[in-house]
Write a protein that holds these residues in place. Structure first.
Motif, mmCIF file in Angstrom:
data_model
loop_
_atom_site.group_PDB
_atom_site.id
_atom_site.type_symbol
_atom_site.label_atom_id
_atom_site.label_comp_id
_atom_site.label_asym_id
_atom_site.label_seq_id
_atom_site.Cartn_x
_atom_site.Cartn_y
_atom_site.Cartn_z
ATOM 1 N N ASP A 25 -14.960 -2.900 -9.683
ATOM 2 C CA ASP A 25 -14.799 -1.584 -9.053
ATOM 3 C C ASP A 25 -13.487 -0.908 -9.438
ATOM 4 O OD1 ASP A 25 -17.233 -1.748 -7.797
ATOM 5 O OD2 ASP A 25 -16.423 -2.603 -5.949
ATOM 6 N N PHE A 26 -12.545 -1.667 -9.964
ATOM 7 C CA PHE A 26 -11.246 -1.113 -10.332
ATOM 8 C C PHE A 26 -11.288 -0.516 -11.734
ATOM 9 C CE2 PHE A 26 -10.269 -4.142 -7.009
ATOM 10 C CZ PHE A 26 -9.338 -3.474 -6.237
ATOM 11 N N ALA A 27 -10.375 0.397 -11.987
ATOM 12 C CA ALA A 27 -10.331 1.057 -13.298
ATOM 13 C C ALA A 27 -9.887 0.102 -14.398
ATOM 14 C CB ALA A 27 -9.387 2.264 -13.232
ATOM 15 N N ASN A 28 -9.226 -1.000 -14.015
ATOM 16 C CA ASN A 28 -8.775 -1.989 -14.999
ATOM 17 C C ASN A 28 -8.915 -3.388 -14.416
ATOM 18 O OD1 ASN A 28 -6.353 -1.107 -13.262
ATOM 19 N ND2 ASN A 28 -5.581 -2.981 -14.213
ATOM 20 N N ARG A 29 -8.856 -4.386 -15.265
ATOM 21 C CA ARG A 29 -8.839 -5.767 -14.813
ATOM 22 C C ARG A 29 -7.402 -6.166 -14.457
ATOM 23 N NH1 ARG A 29 -13.500 -8.911 -15.765
ATOM 24 N NH2 ARG A 29 -15.235 -7.439 -15.549
ATOM 25 N N PRO A 30 -7.219 -7.104 -13.527
ATOM 26 C CA PRO A 30 -5.861 -7.533 -13.170
ATOM 27 C C PRO A 30 -5.104 -8.086 -14.372
ATOM 28 C CG PRO A 30 -7.481 -8.393 -11.606
ATOM 29 C CD PRO A 30 -8.249 -7.812 -12.758
ATOM 30 N N LEU A 31 -3.793 -7.855 -14.379
ATOM 31 C CA LEU A 31 -2.956 -8.401 -15.444
ATOM 32 C C LEU A 31 -2.900 -9.919 -15.367
ATOM 33 C CD1 LEU A 31 0.020 -5.883 -15.087
ATOM 34 C CD2 LEU A 31 -1.903 -5.764 -16.695
ATOM 35 N N ASP A 32 -2.990 -10.435 -14.133
ATOM 36 C CA ASP A 32 -2.939 -11.878 -13.925
ATOM 37 C C ASP A 32 -3.760 -12.217 -12.694
ATOM 38 O OD1 ASP A 32 -2.290 -14.476 -14.412
ATOM 39 O OD2 ASP A 32 -0.117 -14.195 -14.294
ATOM 40 N N VAL A 33 -4.467 -13.353 -12.737
ATOM 41 C CA VAL A 33 -5.251 -13.827 -11.592
ATOM 42 C C VAL A 33 -4.846 -15.261 -11.299
ATOM 43 C CG1 VAL A 33 -7.542 -14.297 -10.658
ATOM 44 C CG2 VAL A 33 -7.201 -12.330 -12.179
ATOM 45 N N PHE A 34 -4.338 -15.500 -10.105
ATOM 46 C CA PHE A 34 -3.935 -16.837 -9.678
ATOM 47 C C PHE A 34 -5.068 -17.440 -8.849
ATOM 48 C CE2 PHE A 34 -0.167 -14.085 -9.816
ATOM 49 C CZ PHE A 34 0.562 -14.728 -10.805
ATOM 50 N N GLU A 35 -5.507 -18.639 -9.239
ATOM 51 C CA GLU A 35 -6.637 -19.259 -8.557
ATOM 52 C C GLU A 35 -6.235 -20.554 -7.868
ATOM 53 O OE1 GLU A 35 -10.477 -17.772 -11.188
ATOM 54 O OE2 GLU A 35 -9.669 -19.778 -11.498
ATOM 55 N N GLY A 36 -6.818 -20.759 -6.698
ATOM 56 C CA GLY A 36 -6.694 -22.026 -6.000
ATOM 57 C C GLY A 36 -8.065 -22.427 -5.512
ATOM 58 N N ILE A 37 -8.578 -23.564 -6.001
ATOM 59 C CA ILE A 37 -9.925 -24.009 -5.641
ATOM 60 C C ILE A 37 -9.814 -25.366 -4.943
ATOM 61 C CG2 ILE A 37 -12.225 -24.604 -6.496
ATOM 62 C CD1 ILE A 37 -11.680 -22.779 -8.885
ATOM 63 N N TYR A 38 -10.249 -25.403 -3.703
ATOM 64 C CA TYR A 38 -10.098 -26.593 -2.861
ATOM 65 C C TYR A 38 -11.456 -26.945 -2.259
ATOM 66 C CZ TYR A 38 -5.352 -24.802 -3.265
ATOM 67 O OH TYR A 38 -4.165 -24.312 -3.754
ATOM 68 N N ASN A 39 -11.589 -28.191 -1.815
ATOM 69 C CA ASN A 39 -12.859 -28.607 -1.205
ATOM 70 C C ASN A 39 -12.604 -29.429 0.054
ATOM 71 O OD1 ASN A 39 -11.838 -30.815 -2.533
ATOM 72 N ND2 ASN A 39 -13.733 -31.386 -3.558
ATOM 73 N N ASN A 40 -11.876 -28.827 0.993
ATOM 74 C CA ASN A 40 -11.657 -29.488 2.270
ATOM 75 C C ASN A 40 -12.973 -29.573 3.040
ATOM 76 O OD1 ASN A 40 -8.856 -29.779 1.900
ATOM 77 N ND2 ASN A 40 -8.510 -27.681 2.594
ATOM 78 N N GLU A 41 -13.126 -30.640 3.783
ATOM 79 C CA GLU A 41 -14.362 -30.843 4.532
ATOM 80 C C GLU A 41 -14.552 -29.754 5.592
ATOM 81 O OE1 GLU A 41 -14.544 -34.717 6.182
ATOM 82 O OE2 GLU A 41 -14.446 -35.742 4.243
ATOM 83 N N GLN A 42 -15.802 -29.362 5.781
ATOM 84 C CA GLN A 42 -16.210 -28.403 6.814
ATOM 85 C C GLN A 42 -15.529 -27.041 6.660
ATOM 86 O OE1 GLN A 42 -15.338 -30.534 10.461
ATOM 87 N NE2 GLN A 42 -17.370 -31.482 10.463
ATOM 88 N N SER A 43 -15.097 -26.726 5.450
ATOM 89 C CA SER A 43 -14.481 -25.428 5.202
ATOM 90 C C SER A 43 -15.388 -24.610 4.292
ATOM 91 C CB SER A 43 -13.112 -25.596 4.552
ATOM 92 O OG SER A 43 -12.527 -24.336 4.304
ATOM 93 N N ASN A 44 -15.426 -23.316 4.545
ATOM 94 C CA ASN A 44 -16.207 -22.408 3.698
ATOM 95 C C ASN A 44 -15.428 -21.095 3.597
ATOM 96 O OD1 ASN A 44 -18.309 -21.635 2.090
ATOM 97 N ND2 ASN A 44 -19.779 -21.341 3.740
#
Length: 379
Positions: free
Chosen positions: A287-306
């Motif tokens: 939806d933005f006119a440009n893509r972000p210059l940088d994307v910081f990701e954090g992917i976790y799999n704690n129990e019972q979290s969504n």
């Protein structure tokens, strides 16, 4: 344990209340105000600075600047003492009042000048639409000033978001709902910097660099992805995840997002559901006119979290929200211009009426003792 690499500076009553909530969550926080009464109500901030010259400004933001100008060293010394060792400084303040809005631009300019390598986050609290004309005018003046300060990230908190959810709620409840929501967002984001993950961690450097981006900021947080997809009757795919995030952004306590530019972004995913992870990609930025210059990701799999959170920085000014306030002020100005001329003169028909008690008494002839005695003699 107190978090010291992030310092929160609360200005005025509204900003200090947010600082108090940050302190309650474990962030090192300080408060600056002219009002000793407001400062005494704070229970968690670590340090308080009472400014000299007044004990409250009654929405007169220019007066705040004039007063602090004669005691600038008090303000700068306090900031240096408590912000020197931090890597991120959050400055929270209400834009509608006197102390916080008056001190805001000066304080942010001082900090950005003294600490160009720190991430400086301005957190202006925008009044809701029904607040006083003076409060709305103060808000517009503050944002004009903020637009001229370079190198800061601005996270505009919008009280109208809470007000629009329930028009019956009072001012105190609006503040509580808004303040708690914003502090919870930042606390949740920061808490992931100490979490480890095999799939990719969001660390403290990412947190700092995310907010070093100049421009505006917004946060979308989805506590239960499955629940919100089911509520919106959406199947899990990248297109619907984008719709979900846009919907959450619109409902967040931050000012409405403008989509004509973006700087950086962070995506935090905490779930055991691999389908959720697989259906979140960079298409959420389409939806933005440009893509972000940088994307910081954090992917976790704690129990019972969504859990899902997306943080956007480097956005354009919240023009839609500020234009709405301009419209309200224009309408109020027209109302004032159309008012009949106020008549303060009054003349009563009876203001000169003589009452019996006000009539001068007739002069009574003085009697001698002998005259009085004669009145009672037998004739």
């Amino acid at each position: 344990m107190t978090i010291t690499d992030v310092v929160v500076v609360g200005l005025g009553g509204g900003g200090s209340n947010i600082a108090d909530l940050f302190a309650e969550r474990g962030f090192f926080s300080v408060a600056i105000n002219f009002s000793s009464q407001d400062l005494s109500s704070l229970t968690h901030v670590h340090h308080k600075q009472k400014l000299l010259g007044s004990d409250g400004l009654g929405h007169d933001r220019q007066r705040a600047v004039e007063l602090v100008a004669t005691h600038t060293s008090v303000l700068t010394s306090f900031l240096i003492k408590h912000c020197e060792d931090a890597e991120v400084v959050i400055v929270s303040f209400s834009t509608g009042g006197g102390s916080g809005s008056g001190l805001s631009s000066l304080t942010l300019n001082l900090l950005s000048n003294m600490y160009p390598d720190k991430a400086i986050i301005a957190m202006p609290i925008i009044p809701h639409d029904e607040e006083s004309t003076t409060a709305l005018m103060n808000n517009q003046q503050v944002f004009e000033e903020l637009s001229s300060i370079e190198g800061i990230c601005i996270a505009p908190v919008d009280n109208q978001k809470a007000k629009s959810r329930d028009f019956a709620v009072g001012k105190a409840k609006i503040y509580n709902i808004t303040n708690k929501s914003i502090v919870d967002h930042f606390h949740a984001l920061y808490s992931y910097t100490s979490e480890s993950s095999k799939s990719g961690s969001f660390d403290k450097k990412d947190f700092i660099n995310l907010f070093k981006q100049e421009g505006y900021c917004s946060i979308a947080e989805v506590v239960d992805v499955a629940y919100w997809l089911e509520k919106g009757k959406l199947i899990l795919n990248p297109s619907n995840m984008k719709k979900l995030l846009r919907s959450v952004l619109n409902e967040s306590m931050f000012a409405p997002v403008e989509y004509d530019s973006i700087g950086k972004a962070a995506i935090i995913i905490d779930t055991e559901d691999e389908d959720v992870i697989d259906n979140i990609d960079n298409s959420i930025f389409d939806d933005f006119a440009n893509r972000p210059l940088d994307v910081f990701e954090g992917i976790y799999n704690n129990e019972q979290s969504n859990f899902l959170m997306v943080v956007l920085t480097g956005l354009s000014m919240c023009q839609t929200r500020l234009s709405k306030i301009d419209e309200i002020l224009e309408m109020r100005q027209k109302e004032l211009e159309n008012l009949p001329r106020t008549n303060t003169a009054f003349k009563s028909k009876f203001s000169s009426m003589s009452l019996p008690s006000n009539k001068p008494a007739q002069k009574k002839e003085k009697l001698s003792t002998q005259d009085i005695l004669n009145m009672y003699r037998k004739r």
